[in-house]
Scaffold this active site. Structure first.
Site, PDB file in Angstrom:
ATOM      1  N   TYR A 172      -2.618  -0.461  10.681  1.00  0.00           N
ATOM      2  CA  TYR A 172      -2.689  -0.916   9.450  1.00  0.00           C
ATOM      3  C   TYR A 172      -1.630   0.043   8.346  1.00  0.00           C
ATOM      4  O   TYR A 172      -0.625  -0.872   7.518  1.00  0.00           O
ATOM      5  CB  TYR A 172      -3.977  -0.113   8.712  1.00  0.00           C
ATOM      6  CG  TYR A 172      -3.910  -0.377   6.941  1.00  0.00           C
ATOM      7  CD1 TYR A 172      -4.268  -1.359   6.663  1.00  0.00           C
ATOM      8  CD2 TYR A 172      -3.562   1.019   6.461  1.00  0.00           C
ATOM      9  CE1 TYR A 172      -3.998  -1.516   5.638  1.00  0.00           C
ATOM     10  CE2 TYR A 172      -3.035   0.702   4.899  1.00  0.00           C
ATOM     11  CZ  TYR A 172      -4.037  -0.365   4.564  1.00  0.00           C
ATOM     12  OH  TYR A 172      -4.381  -0.623   2.711  1.00  0.00           O
TER      13      TYR A 172
ATOM     14  N   SER B 202       0.928  -0.861  -0.187  1.00  0.00           N
ATOM     15  CA  SER B 202       0.124   0.070  -0.419  1.00  0.00           C
ATOM     16  C   SER B 202       0.990   1.250  -0.124  1.00  0.00           C
ATOM     17  O   SER B 202       2.493   1.405   0.441  1.00  0.00           O
ATOM     18  CB  SER B 202      -0.806  -0.212   1.180  1.00  0.00           C
ATOM     19  OG  SER B 202      -1.511   1.360   1.419  1.00  0.00           O
TER      20      SER B 202
END
Length: 698
Positions: free
Chosen positions: A588, A575
Site C-alpha cells: 500500500y 495518502s
C-alpha cells in the site's frame, strides 16, 4: 409529422383530483398537466391564467383577480407561488395610460402597481394577453403542430381551413401590451372563437372553466396534428441526402468533435455540451432540405431565445467519413459564424441596444451524426436541444403543407436584444465558481469520492461519478439527481485497471457534457500485511489500482484536455502513507508513493498545456470510507491493539491537533486544487491529516 406527433394527446384531467381543489388550485393542476408534455409546450414556455373572485385584503370587498404564470416559470414543474396575481380592474385601467406601440415597454413597470395581496412574483410580458381576453380561463402554449401552421407562408388561410372558423389569426407581433389589446378585441368581436393562432408564435385558447380550457387546448392541438399528418407531402424534408452513420460511429464522432468545439468556443465563458441523435434530428440533418431550412432559423420567440439566430451546419459526410477535414476546418468555420453573427448585430442594432453577446452558435448540426448544443450549463444546453427538436418538427409540418417561414431577422434581433430581456438577464444570480466546469471523479460512490462530488456540485460543476460498485453508483447518482437535478451528474461503472474501460469512460464524459476540466483520481483500496506474508497477488492488486489505475486515468485525461486546449486540473487522492512509511503495509505504501511521484511528473508535462496536477494526502478517514469497512479496519485495530470501535479515537489522539478527519475535509482540499483559488499551484502536496510530523513534505 413524426411518430411523436402522431401519438394521441392523452386527457389526464381527473375530476376526483380537481374536485378537491380551489380555482387557483385547478389552474395549477391544469398548468402542470399541460407542461409535462413537450408536444404541448416547451420547458419554460407558455403560460396559463384564471380570473378568480377574491376578497380584497384592505377593503374586504369582492374583486376579480388575474392569476397568471409569472416570469421565468415552467408550467410542468411550477408551484402555486409561481403565479403572479393582479387586480383585473387595475390592469384594465392601464389601457387609458397606453401611449402606443413605440412606448409599450413602459407598461411593464406599471404591472407592479396592479399587484394583488403584495405577491412578489414578477409578472410576465404576456400578462395583458391574458388580462384582456374576456374569458375566465386562458391557455397559451407552443405546440409544434400549431406553430407549424403559424409558421407557414399562408398561415392565415391554413388556420381557416384546419379549424373551420373556430380560431382567429393575428399576424406576427412581438408579445406586449399592444398585442394584448388586439387579442382581447378579437376575442370580444368573435364569440364563436375558442382561441387564436399568433403568426409564427403559438396558440391561445380559452373557456369558462379550467377543465374546459384544458380540453379545448388538447383538442385544438390534436386537430392540427391530425390535419398535418393527413396533408403533408412525403418524404419529409425532400427526402434523404446522406445515410445515418451506425450508432457506434455516431458516438465516436460526437466524442471527438464536442471537446474540440467546446474548447474553441469557451474563451470567454466555459460551455457545457449536450448530444442527441434522436430520430427527428437525424431525419433533418440527413435531408435534402437541411441547407435550405437551417439558415432560416426558428419562428417561435421561445425557440429563438434558446437556439440563437441560426444553427451551424458542420460539413461532415458520413459516406466519405471526412472527419479529419472537418476538424482541420473548424477554426475557419467557427470564425465565419462569429463574423456573420457580428454582422447581424451591426445590421439590426438600435442606439440603446445592449452590447453584443457571445457570437458563437448554440446549435451544431452534423449530417449522419446528430446535434450538439452548448450553453453555460447542462440544463440550458439540453433544453436548447429540445427547443431545436421542436423547431425541426415545426419546419417539417410547415414545409410539408406550405413553405416554412422563419422569424424575420430584425424581429429576431428585437427579441434577442430586447431591453426587457436584458433586464431579466441582469437579474440572474452571479455564476458559481465552477459554473461551466466538468469534473470526473473516480471512486465517486464512496465516502471521499461522494463528498468530493457534492462539494464540486455545490460550486456549480457537472460531475461524472465513476465507480466499480454498480449499486452504490446508482444510489449516489440518484441522490445527486434528487438534490441537484437530473442534469447535474452521470454515473459510469468503471474498473480503473481496465484500459479499455478507462478510455470508454472519457468518451462517455465527452458525450455527456462535452469534455472535462477537473479530474479527481480517488479510487482506491487498502491492505496490510508483513512483507514476508505479502503475496504477489496482493502486491499486484495495490499496484494495479493505486498506480496503474491512476496512470490510466491521467493519461486519458491528458489526451482529452490537450484536445480541448483550455487547460485543466488533475487531483490525486494519495495518502499520508505515501510520505510516511508504515510497517506491515509495504504494498500500500509503495503504491501510494508512486501516485505522489507520478503527480509530480505529470505536473512537469502538463504545465505547458495549462494542466495543473496536485495531490491531497488524507489520513485515517474512517467515516464513510469503503476501505475502512472490511479487513483494513480489522488489521489496523489489531495492529494498534484496540477494538474496532476504538480505532477512530486512536487516530484522533495520534494526530498533532487531536482532531478526526472526515470525507468533507478531504473534499475541501480537493475543491481548493480544482478551483481558481489554486490557479498558480501545480506539483504540490496538501496533507489533510490533523497533523502528522512524519508526513511533513521535504
Amino acid at each position: 409529422m413524426s411518430e411523436a406527433a402522431d401519438m394521441r394527446l392523452p386527457n389526464l384531467w381527473d375530476d376526483a383530483v380537481a374536485a378537491g381543489l380551489d380555482e387557483p388550485g385547478q389552474l395549477l393542476y391544469r398548468s402542470n398537466l399541460l407542461g409535462v408534455d413537450l408536444r404541448i409546450t416547451n420547458f419554460g414556455g407558455g403560460n396559463t391564467s384564471a380570473k378568480v373572485d377574491a376578497r380584497d385584503p384592505l377593503t374586504r370587498a369582492n374583486v376579480r383577480v388575474l392569476w397568471v404564470k409569472g416570469s421565468g416559470g415552467d408550467l410542468g414543474s411550477m408551484k402555486r407561488d409561481g403565479f403572479a396575481t393582479l387586480y383585473l380592474d387595475k390592469l384594465e385601467s392601464l389601457k387609458g395610460l397606453y401611449r402606443g406601440l413605440a412606448e409599450e415597454d413602459e407598461m411593464v413597470a406599471l404591472f407592479n402597481h396592479c399587484t394583488f395581496d403584495l405577491n412578489p412574483r414578477a409578472t410576465s410580458i404576456d400578462t395583458p394577453l391574458h388580462a384582456f381576453v374576456p374569458h375566465r380561463h386562458v391557455d397559451h402554449v407552443h405546440a409544434d403542430a400549431l406553430i407549424a401552421v403559424a409558421a407557414s407562408a399562408d398561415a392565415e388561410r391554413l388556420t381557416r381551413e384546419v379549424f373551420g372558423g373556430k380560431l382567429g389569426f393575428l399576424p406576427w407581433q412581438r408579445p406586449g401590451f399592444d398585442l394584448g389589446l388586439k387579442l382581447g378585441e378579437m376575442a370580444s368581436r368573435h364569440p364563436e372563437y375558442v382561441g387564436v393562432i399568433l403568426g409564427g408564435h403559438g396558440l391561445f385558447t380559452w373557456a369558462e372553466t379550467s377543465k374546459a380550457c384544458y380540453e379545448t387546448t388538447l383538442r385544438i392541438i390534436q386537430q392540427a396534428a391530425d390535419w398535418l399528418a393527413a396533408h403533408e407531402q412525403k418524404p419529409s424534408f425532400g427526402g434523404t441526402k446522406v445515410e445515418t452513420a451506425a450508432p457506434e460511429k455516431r458516438c465516436d464522432v460526437a466524442a471527438i468533435l464536442m471537446p474540440l468545439i467546446r474548447g474553441k468556443i469557451s474563451a470567454d465563458e466555459r460551455k457545457i455540451g449536450h448530444f442527441t441523435d434522436a430520430p427527428e434530428v437525424l431525419e433533418f440533418v440527413n435531408s435534402n432540405s437541411l441547407t435550405k431550412l437551417a439558415p432560416l432559423g426558428t419562428s417561435c420567440p421561445d425557440h429563438f431565445l434558446r437556439t440563437k439566430i441560426r444553427p451551424l451546419v458542420l460539413p461532415y459526410d458520413p459516406g466519405r467519413d471526412n472527419l479529419d477535414e472537418v476538424i482541420a476546418g473548424l477554426d475557419d468555420l467557427l470564425a465565419a459564424y462569429r463574423r456573420d453573427y457580428a454582422a447581424y448585430y451591426e445590421r439590426c442594432k438600435h442606439p440603446d441596444s445592449p452590447a453584443m453577446r457571445d457570437p458563437n452558435a448554440v446549435v451544431y448540426l452534423a449530417p449522419g451524426i446528430g446535434m450538439f448544443t452548448f450553453a453555460k450549463d447542462k440544463a440550458t444546453a439540453r433544453i436548447a436541444g429540445e427547443f431545436y427538436v421542436n423547431a425541426i418538427n415545426v419546419m417539417r409540418g410547415a414545409s410539408g403543407v406550405s413553405a416554412y417561414v422563419g422569424l424575420a431577422e430584425q424581429e429576431a434581433f428585437n427579441i434577442e436584444y430586447w431591453l426587457l430581456e436584458e433586464a431579466k438577464l441582469q437579474r440572474l444570480p452571479k455564476p458559481k465558481p465552477l459554473a461551466g466546469r466538468i469534473a470526473y471523479v473516480t471512486g465517486g460512490a464512496g465516502g471521499i469520492g461522494g463528498a468530493t462530488a457534492q462539494r464540486l456540485l455545490d460550486e456549480g460543476a457537472c460531475v461524472v461519478v465513476a465507480d466499480i460498485d454498480e449499486e452504490a453508483l446508482k444510489e449516489r447518482v440518484a441522490a445527486i439527481a434528487k438534490r441537484y437535478g437530473r442534469d447535474a451528474a452521470v454515473g459510469v461503472k468503471l474498473d480503473v485497471t481496465d484500459e479499455a474501460a478507462v478510455i470508454a469512460s472519457f468518451e462517455e464524459t465527452a458525450l455527456a457534457f462535452g469534455g472535462v476540466d477537473i479530474v479527481v483520481s480517488n479510487a482506491g483500496i487498502a491492505s496490510a500485511s508483513p512483507v514476508e506474508d505479502t503475496s504477489l497477488a496482493l502486491w499486484q492488486k495495490n499496484i494495479d489500482i493505486l498506480a496503474t489505475g491512476y496512470f490510466l486515468v491521467s493519461r486519458e485525461a491528458f489526451r482529452l484536455l490537450q484536445r480541448q486546449k483550455t487547460g485543466g486540473t488533475i487531483i490525486f487522492v494519495a495518502s499520508k502513507n505515501g510520505l510516511a512509511a508504515s510497517a506491515g503495509a509495504s504494498a500500500y505504501c509503495a503504491a501510494k508513493a508512486s501516485e505522489i511521484h507520478l503527480a509530480r511528473c505529470l505536473a512537469l508535462e502538463g504545465a505547458a498545456h495549462g494542466i495543473r496536477v496536485n495531490t491531497v494526502n488524507p489520513d485515517a478517514v474512517l467515516r464513510g470510507s469503503k476501505i475502512w469497512e472490511g479487513e483494513w479496519r480489522q488489521q489496523r485495530a489489531a495492529s494498534n491493539k484496540v477494538g474496532e470501535d476504538q480505532l477512530e479515537e486512536v487516530y484522533r489522539q495520534r494526530s498533532m491537533l487531536k482532531l478526526s478527519v472526515f470525507p468533507a475535509d478531504i473534499a475541501e482540499g480537493i475543491y481548493f486544487f480544482a478551483s481558481d483559488l489554486s490557479a498558480k499551484s501545480t506539483g504540490n502536496i496538501l496533507n489533510i491529516d490533523a497533523g502528522n510530523a512524519q508526513a511533513f513534505t521535504r
